[in-house]
Every structure is written in C-alpha cells, then in structure tokens.
Design a protein around this motif. Structure first.
Motif, PDB file in Angstrom:
ATOM      1  N   PHE A   1       7.758  -6.519   4.374  1.00  0.00           N
ATOM      2  CA  PHE A   1       6.784  -6.132   5.398  1.00  0.00           C
ATOM      3  C   PHE A   1       7.268  -4.885   6.142  1.00  0.00           C
ATOM      4  O   PHE A   1       8.383  -4.855   6.661  1.00  0.00           O
ATOM      5  N   PRO A   2       6.422  -3.828   6.215  1.00  0.00           N
ATOM      6  CA  PRO A   2       6.822  -2.591   6.925  1.00  0.00           C
ATOM      7  C   PRO A   2       6.671  -2.759   8.431  1.00  0.00           C
ATOM      8  O   PRO A   2       5.559  -2.783   8.962  1.00  0.00           O
ATOM      9  N   MET A   3       7.766  -2.848   9.138  1.00  0.00           N
ATOM     10  CA  MET A   3       7.735  -3.160  10.567  1.00  0.00           C
ATOM     11  C   MET A   3       7.110  -2.050  11.412  1.00  0.00           C
ATOM     12  O   MET A   3       6.701  -2.288  12.546  1.00  0.00           O
TER      13      MET A   3
ATOM     14  N   TYR B   1       0.815  -1.209   0.000  1.00  0.00           N
ATOM     15  CA  TYR B   1       0.000   0.000   0.000  1.00  0.00           C
ATOM     16  C   TYR B   1       0.857   1.271   0.000  1.00  0.00           C
ATOM     17  O   TYR B   1       1.738   1.452   0.842  1.00  0.00           O
ATOM     18  N   GLY B   2       0.563   2.156  -0.950  1.00  0.00           N
ATOM     19  CA  GLY B   2       1.211   3.453  -1.026  1.00  0.00           C
ATOM     20  C   GLY B   2       2.381   3.548  -1.967  1.00  0.00           C
ATOM     21  O   GLY B   2       2.769   4.655  -2.361  1.00  0.00           O
ATOM     22  N   LEU B   3       2.965   2.424  -2.355  1.00  0.00           N
ATOM     23  CA  LEU B   3       4.155   2.483  -3.199  1.00  0.00           C
ATOM     24  C   LEU B   3       3.881   3.161  -4.539  1.00  0.00           C
ATOM     25  O   LEU B   3       4.744   3.868  -5.062  1.00  0.00           O
TER      26      LEU B   3
ATOM     27  N   ARG C   1      -8.842  -4.526  11.194  1.00  0.00           N
ATOM     28  CA  ARG C   1      -8.200  -5.844  11.032  1.00  0.00           C
ATOM     29  C   ARG C   1      -7.441  -5.898   9.702  1.00  0.00           C
ATOM     30  O   ARG C   1      -7.909  -5.372   8.681  1.00  0.00           O
ATOM     31  N   LEU C   2      -6.284  -6.552   9.711  1.00  0.00           N
ATOM     32  CA  LEU C   2      -5.418  -6.591   8.522  1.00  0.00           C
ATOM     33  C   LEU C   2      -5.425  -7.975   7.875  1.00  0.00           C
ATOM     34  O   LEU C   2      -5.133  -8.978   8.540  1.00  0.00           O
TER      35      LEU C   2
ATOM     36  N   ARG D   1       6.100   2.503   1.232  1.00  0.00           N
ATOM     37  CA  ARG D   1       5.124   1.637   1.887  1.00  0.00           C
ATOM     38  C   ARG D   1       4.466   2.447   3.001  1.00  0.00           C
ATOM     39  O   ARG D   1       5.131   2.844   3.956  1.00  0.00           O
ATOM     40  N   ASN D   2       3.161   2.672   2.870  1.00  0.00           N
ATOM     41  CA  ASN D   2       2.509   3.685   3.696  1.00  0.00           C
ATOM     42  C   ASN D   2       1.348   3.128   4.514  1.00  0.00           C
ATOM     43  O   ASN D   2       0.464   3.886   4.921  1.00  0.00           O
ATOM     44  N   LEU D   3       1.357   1.830   4.778  1.00  0.00           N
ATOM     45  CA  LEU D   3       0.253   1.234   5.528  1.00  0.00           C
ATOM     46  C   LEU D   3       0.147   1.814   6.930  1.00  0.00           C
ATOM     47  O   LEU D   3      -0.959   2.056   7.434  1.00  0.00           O
ATOM     48  N   ALA D   4       1.271   2.058   7.577  1.00  0.00           N
ATOM     49  CA  ALA D   4       1.240   2.594   8.944  1.00  0.00           C
ATOM     50  C   ALA D   4       0.566   3.959   8.998  1.00  0.00           C
ATOM     51  O   ALA D   4      -0.239   4.236   9.898  1.00  0.00           O
TER      52      ALA D   4
END
Length: 291
Positions: free
Chosen positions: A90-92, A54-56, A81-82, A62-65
């Motif tokens: 994976f974006p930590m 998401y976001g790329l 929920r993911l 990577r902009n999920l956070a």
C-alpha cells in the motif's frame, strides 16, 4: 483503472475477469473525469482489482497518489472514493493526499478476506495478521477520520473452528466502520478449487451470521456517536416518504444511508445538503436539513 480480477466483485456485481493488471494513463482518466463532470457527475469511484498497483506497468512505480493529485483539480467533482486497495504494497503517500484534499473521501475499501495466518497463506494473500493489524493502525493514526470498509470470507477450505475464532475476535477488536462477510463458494478455475471444500454449508452460514451480528452491534454503537453531528450528504433517490442519501463515509448500495423526511422538506437528487443526524440505527441514519 486496472483490468484483471480473480474474484466476483460485491460492489458492482461484475462477472469474473482475468488477466494482467493494465493501468490507464493519468491524462486519459482526467479527460474522462472532466467529461463526467461536464455532464453533472459529482462523485468519482475509482475501482480496480488492486488500486495500489496503479502505475506500476506504465510508470514503473505505484502512482495512485499522483493520479489523485490530478483528479482533485477537475472542476465539478466533489468526492473521489477509493475501492479495492490490497494491504500488500500500500502506497502510504495516498494517505497524505487523503488527509490534505477535501475532495478525497475519508474512505478506503481494503478487502482483507481473512486474518488467520494459515488461511491467509493458503489464499496466497502475501501478508500476515501482524502486518495487517499494524497497517490498519497506521491508517487510523494518519487519517483518524477514515472509514475503513473490508470484506471477509468464512468457510474457506481448511478453515478450522480456531481459524474462525481468530477472525471473529479480531473483528471485535478492530471495530471496522463498514464490513461485509460472505461464505466461501467453490468456483472452478481458481486456486482454491484444487482444495477440498470441507466446511459444511450450514457451518459457513452460521459463521457468516455470527460475524455480521458482531458487526451490526459495532455499527450501531458507532452510529449512535453521530447523533447531533452535521454531515455533507449527497441525495441519491426518493424512496417512499424519505429522501435517501449518503455521507462521504458510505459507498452506494453497500454502506449506510441517511434518510430525511420528504414530507417536510424538498431535496434534489444528485445534489448535496447539510444534514444533522437526529436518530441512528445499526445501518441507517435519520436526519434533518440544516438551513
């Protein structure tokens, strides 16, 4: 959140979709979440072929956070929920917000499909057994309360008995909280369709059953530990003499359920209740309302 998929989705049974990833801007998703909340929706499930992407395409990162940081501000939403976060890239920082924000369910669906290095290479998964195991251990170290759901495929072209035993033993070691196992299906217009579907159907079924027997025992043992504990539960429906709900550790239709005696209490569908677990089976919990 992102369009484009190359496999059937066990969660929502949607048809195959193909194409490039396409992220919806944060503002649009927040607006949609606000509308849903205004209509009484309390749980959001973020689903994409790969949430970690998401976001790329639109933000070049990577902009999920950041998306989650904005969604947790929506009044009326209790759970987010993911679903479908691939292990590669994976974006930590997502784990930081999961640990910090109570609205983010301590739950992650990460479809691993296999763990034998030779099968992972053939599937073009871009990872290895060592990398995947390390990543999952990092998840659990950072968010010890996290429930990890995964899906596996047995009978993939070229899967040897040794490959299967590697997968079976790994499932025993990893003790996933939630797991589904499916037999390989030879579908046209997929990379694997060019390979020989050489594992007999009866062997596929035997391997899938063996994995699920192991998981059933693991699930039973983990559920026994919940007896006497209290959980926030959303009530999904009434079924016979039971109200049926879920904890934050369970997605609808695919995960464990909590059953509460409907002959001795009344609960409203769509609302939350605090439930104490009094009995546990392999995939179901039984509880009573905490007054």
């Amino acid at each position: 959140i992102a369009e484009g998929c190359d496999r059937p989705c066990s969660f929502c049974a949607i048809p195959l979709m193909r194409g490039k990833h396409k992220s919806t801007p944060i503002e649009e998703l927040v607006t949609e979440a606000e509308k849903l909340a205004a209509n009484g929706v309390k749980e959001l499930i973020l689903i994409a072929q790969d949430l970690t992407y998401y976001g790329l395409d639109i933000y070049k990162k990577r902009n999920l956070a950041e998306l989650l940081e904005n969604l947790v501000k929506v009044d009326g939403i209790d759970w987010i929920r993911l679903h479908y976060a691939f292990p590669t890239g994976f974006p930590m920082d997502v784990l930081d917000i999961m640990k910090r924000e109570p609205k983010i369910c301590n739950y992650l669906d990460i479809p691993l499909q296999h763990i034998s290095d030779s099968i992972l290479k053939s599937m073009r998964r871009g990872t290895t057994k060592e990398k995947t195991t390390k990543l999952l251990k990092e998840f659990r170290a950072k968010v010890p309360e996290m429930t990890i759901r995964t899906t596996l495929i047995v009978g993939y072209p070229g899967e040897t008995q040794e490959d299967f035993e590697t997968l079976r033993d790994w499932v025993k070691d990893m003790r996933f909280e939630r797991l589904g196992c499916f037999t390989y299906s030879h579908e046209e217009n997929t990379h694997a369709y060019n390979l020989e579907d050489d594992v007999p159907e009866d062997v596929k079924m035997q391997r899938a059953n063996e994995i699920m027997e192991i998981q059933s025992q693991i699930s039973w043992e983990l559920n026994q530990q919940k007896i006497g504990q209290e959980f926030k539960v959303v009530i999904d429906r009434k079924e016979g003499n039971y109200f049926v709900g879920r904890t934050e550790f369970d997605s609808p239709d695919v995960d464990n359920e909590v059953r509460i005696d409907a002959t001795s209490t009344y609960l409203k569908t769509g609302e939350f209740a605090t439930i104490k677990v009094i009995e546990a089976e392999d995939f179901d919990l039984y509880g009573e309302v905490v007054l």
